[in-house]
Design an enzyme around this catalytic site. Structure first.
Site, short mmCIF file in Angstrom:
data_model
loop_
_atom_site.label_atom_id
_atom_site.label_comp_id
_atom_site.label_asym_id
_atom_site.label_seq_id
_atom_site.Cartn_x
_atom_site.Cartn_y
_atom_site.Cartn_z
N ASP A 35 0.82 -1.22 0.00
CA ASP A 35 0.00 0.00 0.00
C ASP A 35 0.85 1.27 0.00
O ASP A 35 0.32 2.38 0.09
CB ASP A 35 -0.94 0.00 1.22
N GLU A 37 3.28 2.07 2.25
CA GLU A 37 3.87 2.45 3.55
C GLU A 37 5.31 1.94 3.63
O GLU A 37 5.68 0.95 2.99
CB GLU A 37 3.02 1.88 4.70
N ARG A 94 12.70 25.92 1.62
CA ARG A 94 12.24 27.20 1.07
C ARG A 94 10.98 27.69 1.76
O ARG A 94 10.58 28.83 1.55
CB ARG A 94 12.06 27.08 -0.46
N HIS A 131 18.80 26.44 2.17
CA HIS A 131 18.25 27.66 1.56
C HIS A 131 18.18 28.82 2.53
O HIS A 131 18.48 29.96 2.18
CB HIS A 131 16.87 27.38 0.95
N LYS A 193 16.11 39.50 -7.98
CA LYS A 193 15.03 38.65 -8.48
C LYS A 193 13.79 38.81 -7.62
O LYS A 193 13.90 38.92 -6.40
CB LYS A 193 15.55 37.21 -8.40
N SER A 224 15.72 24.27 -9.35
CA SER A 224 14.50 23.46 -9.32
C SER A 224 13.91 23.43 -10.73
O SER A 224 14.27 22.59 -11.54
CB SER A 224 13.54 24.04 -8.29
N THR A 225 13.08 24.41 -11.06
CA THR A 225 12.50 24.43 -12.42
C THR A 225 13.49 24.99 -13.44
O THR A 225 13.25 24.92 -14.64
CB THR A 225 11.26 25.34 -12.46
N GLY A 227 14.02 28.12 -13.77
CA GLY A 227 13.58 29.47 -14.13
C GLY A 227 14.59 30.55 -13.74
O GLY A 227 14.90 31.45 -14.55
N THR A 228 15.11 30.47 -12.55
CA THR A 228 16.07 31.48 -12.06
C THR A 228 17.33 31.49 -12.93
O THR A 228 17.79 32.55 -13.37
CB THR A 228 16.44 31.16 -10.59
C1 R5P Z 1 15.43 30.51 -4.32
O1 R5P Z 1 15.55 31.69 -4.03
C2 R5P Z 1 16.60 29.61 -4.52
O2 R5P Z 1 17.79 30.19 -4.06
C3 R5P Z 1 16.76 29.21 -5.97
O3 R5P Z 1 17.13 30.33 -6.71
C4 R5P Z 1 15.46 28.66 -6.48
O4 R5P Z 1 14.97 27.67 -5.63
C5 R5P Z 1 15.62 28.11 -7.86
O5 R5P Z 1 14.37 27.68 -8.29
P1 R5P Z 1 14.03 27.62 -9.82
O6 R5P Z 1 15.08 26.76 -10.46
O7 R5P Z 1 12.67 26.97 -9.85
O8 R5P Z 1 14.00 29.00 -10.35
#
Ligand code: R5P
Length: 296
Positions: A35, A37, A94, A131, A193, A224-225, A227-228
């Site tokens: 299941d 767990e 975060r 973070h 940012k 992560s994504t 984007g930054t």
């Molecule tokens: C946030 O301020 C962290 O320092 C990273 O810049 C952020 O987690 C990066 O996330 P992403 O890759 O989604 O932009």
């Protein structure tokens, strides 16, 4: 010292054990019930020993955390002398404050659970490029954060990258870029940012960086994504930067982020083994060993 690597840190645990004199690994039996767990069993005796648990918490965060909680519960009932915990990537870091009313303070939930499970046996908690260092306070003086940025500095030194410039993709990452710049003896700067708290959309203010024909290293704690990083890469390219290296201690690299980062113009992605993937080019094992080498 007994080292107990959790299911997410088996390789790292071995590396650390090879660097700590007189250390011994005890394995963990991990199973998942039909299941979903989790089941954990510590495969050896830790009575009267100093125990070092190593467990990173991605992917999947909740599973990895549950494994850690179960390990701590089991170990604390086995009469060790002390328990230290290395959490290379600290999930939920975060959410270190309530950005909006009614939000859960996730990092506090994780920290409090760890502290409660280890109880009086808790000696040290070690995190890497967490973070937000606010989270360390939840451990009431027992937690320490270590930076992997110098390791990146040495990585780039070995790569012999010349005419180099370091960039923090947001202001809070400035000390990270500075640490690498110090080793490479080069200039550094940061971008500003703003992240929309509801959509997660990142806006980066345009800044003249004087990076024409320079090779740029962008340094952050997490990708992560992507984007930054992508916003920063595009700005650097538009200002005539040459090769762009993106490095982050925790290269989570969700979804299409890898290909999007390369499409935006990055030459290389460099992460550490806090997250084991094809970009874990730098190992934090020596930094962990340094922290525990004098403990019997
Ligand atoms: C946030 O301020 C962290 O320092 C990273 O810049 C952020 O987690 C990066 O996330 P992403 O890759 O989604 O932009």
């Amino acid at each position: 010292m007994i080292i107990i690597p959790g299911p997410t840190a088996i390789e790292l645990g071995k590396e650390v054990s090879n660097l700590i004199e007189n250390s011994k690994i005890i394995e963990v039996l991990y199973k998942q019930f039909p299941d979903g767990e989790d089941y954990i069993q510590i495969q050896g005796n830790v009575e009267n020993d100093n125990v070092l648990v190593i467990q990173t918490t991605f992917p999947e965060q909740d599973k990895c955390l549950m494994q850690l909680f179960l390990m701590l519960e089991a170990i604390s009932e086995m009469n060790p002398k002390s328990i230290s915990i290395v959490i290379p990537y600290f999930a939920y870091s975060r959410q270190d404050k309530r950005f909006k009313p009614g939000e859960a303070l996730s990092a506090k939930v994780i920290s409090t659970t760890i502290k409660t499970l280890a109880g009086n046996l808790l000696d040290k908690v070690i995190t890497f490029d967490i973070h937000s260092e606010i989270i360390l306070d939840f451990f009431e003086g027992k937690a320490k954060n270590i930076s992997a940025m110098e390791l990146f500095g040495h990585y780039f030194k070995k790569l012999n990258v010349k005419n180099v410039f370091c960039l923090a993709p947001d202001k809070t990452a400035t000390p990270r870029a500075e640490k690498i710049a110090r080793i490479l003896d080069c200039e550094y700067s940061y971008l500003e940012k703003i992240r929309d708290l509801t959509t997660g959309e990142v806006t980066t203010k345009v800044k003249d960086l004087n990076v024409g024909n320079k090779n740029v290293i962008i340094a952050d704690d997490i990708i992560s994504t992507g984007g930054t990083m992508i916003k920063a890469i595009k700005m650097l390219k538009s200002q005539g930067a040459n090769d762009i290296y993106v490095c982050a201690t925790h290269a989570l690299l969700i979804g299409d982020s890898k290909s999007n980062i390369f499409k935006a113009g990055a030459k290389e992605i460099i992460g550490t083994n806090t997250i084991q993937n094809e970009y874990s080019k730098v190992s934090i094992a020596s930094l962990i060993a340094k922290e525990f080498n004098n403990i019997p």
